[in-house]
Design a protein around this motif. Structure first.
Motif, PDB file in Angstrom:
ATOM      1  N   PHE A   1       0.895  -1.075   0.003  1.00 22.53           N
ATOM      2  CA  PHE A   1       0.018   0.107   0.082  1.00 22.53           C
ATOM      3  C   PHE A   1       0.875   1.088  -0.016  1.00 22.53           C
ATOM      4  N   ARG A   2       0.545   2.226  -1.141  1.00 25.19           N
ATOM      5  CA  ARG A   2       1.263   3.343  -0.810  1.00 25.19           C
ATOM      6  C   ARG A   2       0.300   4.671  -1.609  1.00 25.19           C
ATOM      7  N   PRO A   3       0.556   5.728  -1.318  1.00 27.31           N
ATOM      8  CA  PRO A   3       0.160   6.812  -1.974  1.00 27.31           C
ATOM      9  C   PRO A   3       0.356   6.696  -3.414  1.00 27.31           C
ATOM     10  N   PRO A   4      -0.834   7.385  -4.185  1.00 26.88           N
ATOM     11  CA  PRO A   4      -0.811   7.239  -5.492  1.00 26.88           C
ATOM     12  C   PRO A   4       0.468   8.234  -6.032  1.00 26.88           C
ATOM     13  N   SER A   5       0.733   9.214  -5.241  1.00 24.57           N
ATOM     14  CA  SER A   5       2.089   9.825  -5.896  1.00 24.57           C
ATOM     15  C   SER A   5       3.433   9.084  -5.724  1.00 24.57           C
ATOM     16  N   GLU A   6       3.380   7.829  -5.045  1.00 18.83           N
ATOM     17  CA  GLU A   6       4.574   7.273  -4.822  1.00 18.83           C
ATOM     18  C   GLU A   6       4.629   6.092  -5.761  1.00 18.83           C
ATOM     19  N   ALA A   7       3.892   6.009  -6.742  1.00 19.18           N
ATOM     20  CA  ALA A   7       3.790   4.901  -7.792  1.00 19.18           C
ATOM     21  C   ALA A   7       5.188   4.671  -8.366  1.00 19.18           C
ATOM     22  N   TYR A   8       6.101   5.581  -8.543  1.00 16.16           N
ATOM     23  CA  TYR A   8       7.425   5.228  -9.065  1.00 16.16           C
ATOM     24  C   TYR A   8       8.706   5.369  -7.906  1.00 16.16           C
ATOM     25  N   SER A   9       8.408   5.423  -6.805  1.00 19.29           N
ATOM     26  CA  SER A   9       9.300   5.529  -5.706  1.00 19.29           C
ATOM     27  C   SER A   9       9.780   3.954  -5.444  1.00 19.29           C
ATOM     28  N   LEU A  10      11.090   4.144  -4.721  1.00 16.55           N
ATOM     29  CA  LEU A  10      11.291   2.827  -4.091  1.00 16.55           C
ATOM     30  C   LEU A  10      10.706   2.696  -2.819  1.00 16.55           C
ATOM     31  N   ILE A  11      10.125   1.579  -2.680  1.00 14.07           N
ATOM     32  CA  ILE A  11       9.364   1.137  -1.444  1.00 14.07           C
ATOM     33  C   ILE A  11      10.082   0.170  -0.668  1.00 14.07           C
ATOM     34  N   VAL A  12      10.406   0.764   0.663  1.00 17.17           N
ATOM     35  CA  VAL A  12      11.010  -0.119   1.675  1.00 17.17           C
ATOM     36  C   VAL A  12      10.340  -0.182   2.787  1.00 17.17           C
ATOM     37  N   GLN A  13      10.253  -1.372   3.347  1.00 21.02           N
ATOM     38  CA  GLN A  13       9.492  -1.379   4.808  1.00 21.02           C
ATOM     39  C   GLN A  13      10.238  -1.097   6.019  1.00 21.02           C
ATOM     40  N   ALA A  14      10.069  -0.019   6.583  1.00 20.42           N
ATOM     41  CA  ALA A  14      10.906   0.405   7.902  1.00 20.42           C
ATOM     42  C   ALA A  14       9.982  -0.186   8.996  1.00 20.42           C
ATOM     43  N   THR A  15       8.532  -0.353   8.722  1.00 20.28           N
ATOM     44  CA  THR A  15       7.807  -1.255   9.927  1.00 20.28           C
ATOM     45  C   THR A  15       6.982  -2.232   8.922  1.00 20.28           C
ATOM     46  N   ILE A  16       6.302  -2.920   9.619  1.00 23.45           N
ATOM     47  CA  ILE A  16       5.160  -3.961   9.003  1.00 23.45           C
ATOM     48  C   ILE A  16       3.896  -3.716   9.728  1.00 23.45           C
ATOM     49  N   GLY A  17       3.037  -3.315   8.647  1.00 22.79           N
ATOM     50  CA  GLY A  17       1.781  -3.322   9.055  1.00 22.79           C
ATOM     51  C   GLY A  17       1.358  -1.854   9.553  1.00 22.79           C
ATOM     52  N   CYS A  18       0.312  -1.678  10.177  1.00 23.60           N
ATOM     53  CA  CYS A  18      -0.248  -0.259  10.626  1.00 23.60           C
ATOM     54  C   CYS A  18      -0.206  -0.470  12.265  1.00 23.60           C
ATOM     55  N   SER A  19       0.074   0.618  12.845  1.00 26.53           N
ATOM     56  CA  SER A  19       0.077   0.618  14.379  1.00 26.53           C
ATOM     57  C   SER A  19      -1.140   0.517  15.271  1.00 26.53           C
ATOM     58  N   HIS A  20      -2.304   1.120  14.248  1.00 30.99           N
ATOM     59  CA  HIS A  20      -3.649   1.249  15.091  1.00 30.99           C
ATOM     60  C   HIS A  20      -4.248  -0.193  14.403  1.00 30.99           C
ATOM     61  N   ASN A  21      -4.492  -0.129  13.041  1.00 35.74           N
ATOM     62  CA  ASN A  21      -4.938  -1.190  12.337  1.00 35.74           C
ATOM     63  C   ASN A  21      -6.456  -1.586  12.822  1.00 35.74           C
ATOM     64  N   GLN A  22      -7.147  -0.599  13.462  1.00 32.68           N
ATOM     65  CA  GLN A  22      -8.647  -1.148  13.993  1.00 32.68           C
ATOM     66  C   GLN A  22      -9.521  -0.198  13.415  1.00 32.68           C
ATOM     67  N   CYS A  23      -9.429   0.686  12.486  1.00 33.68           N
ATOM     68  CA  CYS A  23     -10.303   1.409  11.751  1.00 33.68           C
ATOM     69  C   CYS A  23     -11.358   0.514  11.105  1.00 33.68           C
ATOM     70  N   THR A  24     -12.538   0.876  11.385  1.00 39.35           N
ATOM     71  CA  THR A  24     -13.855  -0.053  10.784  1.00 39.35           C
ATOM     72  C   THR A  24     -13.925   0.087   9.397  1.00 39.35           C
ATOM     73  N   PHE A  25     -13.474   1.181   8.670  1.00 41.54           N
ATOM     74  CA  PHE A  25     -13.745   1.082   7.193  1.00 41.54           C
ATOM     75  C   PHE A  25     -12.331   0.492   6.502  1.00 41.54           C
ATOM     76  N   CYS A  26     -11.411   0.129   7.036  1.00 38.53           N
ATOM     77  CA  CYS A  26     -10.202   0.027   6.361  1.00 38.53           C
ATOM     78  C   CYS A  26      -9.878  -1.615   6.328  1.00 38.53           C
ATOM     79  N   ASP A  27      -9.639  -2.171   5.276  1.00 38.26           N
ATOM     80  CA  ASP A  27      -9.124  -3.489   4.858  1.00 38.26           C
ATOM     81  C   ASP A  27      -7.793  -3.852   4.831  1.00 38.26           C
ATOM     82  N   MET A  28      -6.901  -2.631   4.946  1.00 41.38           N
ATOM     83  CA  MET A  28      -5.596  -2.607   4.844  1.00 41.38           C
ATOM     84  C   MET A  28      -4.715  -3.376   5.753  1.00 41.38           C
ATOM     85  N   TYR A  29      -3.708  -4.092   5.598  1.00 35.28           N
ATOM     86  CA  TYR A  29      -2.767  -4.412   6.430  1.00 35.28           C
ATOM     87  C   TYR A  29      -3.270  -5.468   7.507  1.00 35.28           C
ATOM     88  N   LYS A  30      -4.379  -6.035   7.127  1.00 37.14           N
ATOM     89  CA  LYS A  30      -5.159  -7.015   8.130  1.00 37.14           C
ATOM     90  C   LYS A  30      -4.596  -8.317   8.360  1.00 37.14           C
TER      91      LYS A  30
END
Length: 289
Positions: free
Chosen positions: A8-37
Motif C-alpha cells: 500500500f502506498r500513496p498514488p504519488s509514490e507509484a515510481y518510488s523505491l518502497i522499503v518497509q521500515a515497519t510492518i503493518g499499521c500501528s492502529h489497524n482497527q479502523c472499521t472502514f479499512c481493509d489494509m494490513y489485516k
C-alpha cells in the motif's frame, strides 16, 4: 529483497523505491479499512532495512524518491529513523525526497526538535489520514484519535518544515452525519493548511466491520448525488489557501482537481453541474481503490 504482505502506498509514490521500515499499521482497527489485516505491526530491525537498501542500490542506477512503508514508519523512535535517513543519504546521494505515512499518535509522541531533525536529515513529506473532522464520525469508525489530536499532529509536521499530505473520506459519516462530517472536515483541513489534500470516497471491496454493518442494514452507503452534495458543502466551507486539492482517485464519482482557494469556485461549479445532471458520475464498475 522481499516485501511482506500486500503493498500500500500513496498514488504519488507509484515510481518510488518502497522499503518497509515497519510492518503493518500501528492502529489497524479502523472499521472502514481493509489494509494490513494479514500483518501484525512491528518495527523492523535497522540491519534488515539497511540490507534492503543495499540490495536496491545494487539493482537501481538512480533512485530519486523513497517511500518508507508500511502504514506508520514514523512509529520508529526518532534516533532509529535518524540513523536510517542518514544511511539513505549516504547510499543514495541523488535521492530528492523521502516520505512516509504517519499516524497522529506516532507524530505526537515526538518533540518538535525531533521532527525538525528528521526533516533536516531528508524526511520531506508525511502522509496523514484525517478521514473526518467530526469527532463523532471518528469515534464511530474507531479511528483512535480526536480531530483536535489529528490537527495538532498535522500542524507539528508543517511547523517542522515538512510538507503535509492529508486524506479525508467522503461518505464516512453516512447521511446521518453528512453535513457535520463535511463542515468539520473543512474546518480541520483549514486549521492544518496542508500542501496536499486528497479526498477519497467510501467504498467496500474486502470485508471490514463497516462493510458488515452495511450488509446487515446498520450503515447506509451514500449514493453519488449525496456524495456530490456533501463534497460541495466541504468545499464551500474550506479555507486552506495554497493547498493542492485532489478528488480524482478511482473511488471518486466526480473528478476534481485544483488549488485552494483559487480554484474552489470552479470545483464547486463542477459539483453543481453534476447535481444538475450535466456531469456524469463515474460508474460503479470503474470505481476501485
Amino acid at each position: 529483497m522481499e516485501y511482506e504482505g500486500r503493498v500500500f502506498r500513496p498514488p504519488s509514490e507509484a515510481y518510488s523505491l518502497i522499503v518497509q521500515a515497519t510492518i503493518g499499521c500501528s492502529h489497524n482497527q479502523c472499521t472502514f479499512c481493509d489494509m494490513y489485516k494479514e500483518k501484525r505491526f512491528r518495527i523492523r530491525r535497522l540491519e534488515e532495512v539497511k540490507s534492503d537498501f543495499d540490495l536496491a542500490r545494487a539493482q537501481y542506477r538512480r533512485v530519486e524518491r523513497i517511500f518508507l512503508a508500511d502504514g506508520d514508519a514514523l512509529m520508529c523512535r526518532a534516533d532509529h529513523l535518524a540513523e536510517l535517513l542518514q544511511y539513505i543519504r549516504t547510499l543514495f546521494p541523488e535521492c530528492e525526497r523521502v516520505t512516509s505515512y504517519g499516524s497522529p499518535k506516532s507524530i505526537l509522541v515526538k518533540t518538535p526538535e525531533e521532527l525538525r531533525m528528521l526533516h533536516e536529515l531528508g524526511l520531506e513529506m508525511v502522509y496523514l489520514g484525517l478521514e473526518s473532522g467530526s469527532d463523532e464520525v471518528l469515534r464511530r469508525v474507531n479511528k483512535g484519535e480526536t480531530a483536535a489530536e489529528i490537527i495538532r499532529a498535522g500542524q507539528m509536521v508543517r511547523n517542522a518544515g515538512m510538507k503535509l499530505s492529508v486524506t479525508a473520506i467522503a461518505g464516512l459519516g453516512s447521511t446521518e452525519l453528512s453535513e457535520e462530517h463535511a463542515v468539520q472536515t473543512a474546518r480541520a483541513l483549514s486549521e492544518m493548511r496542508p500542501e496536499y489534500i486528497g479526498l477519497l470516497t467510501l467504498l467496500f471491496e474486502l470485508p471490514t466491520p463497516l462493510m458488515q454493518d452495511w450488509q446487515e442494514g446498520r450503515f447506509y452507503l451514500m449514493n453519488p448525488v449525496e456524495i456530490a452534495a456533501e463534497t460541495l458543502i466541504l468545499l464551500e466551507n474550506i479555507d486552506s489557501e495554497g493547498s493542492v486539492f485532489r478528488a480524482n482517485h478511482a473511488s471518486n464519482y466526480v473528478n476534481l482537481a485544483g488549488t485552494l482557494n483559487r480554484d474552489r469556485e470552479a470545483m464547486c461549479a463542477r459539483l453543481r453541474a453534476a447535481l444538475d445532471g450535466k456531469v456524469h458520475f463515474r460508474s460503479e464498475a470503474f470505481r476501485a481503490r
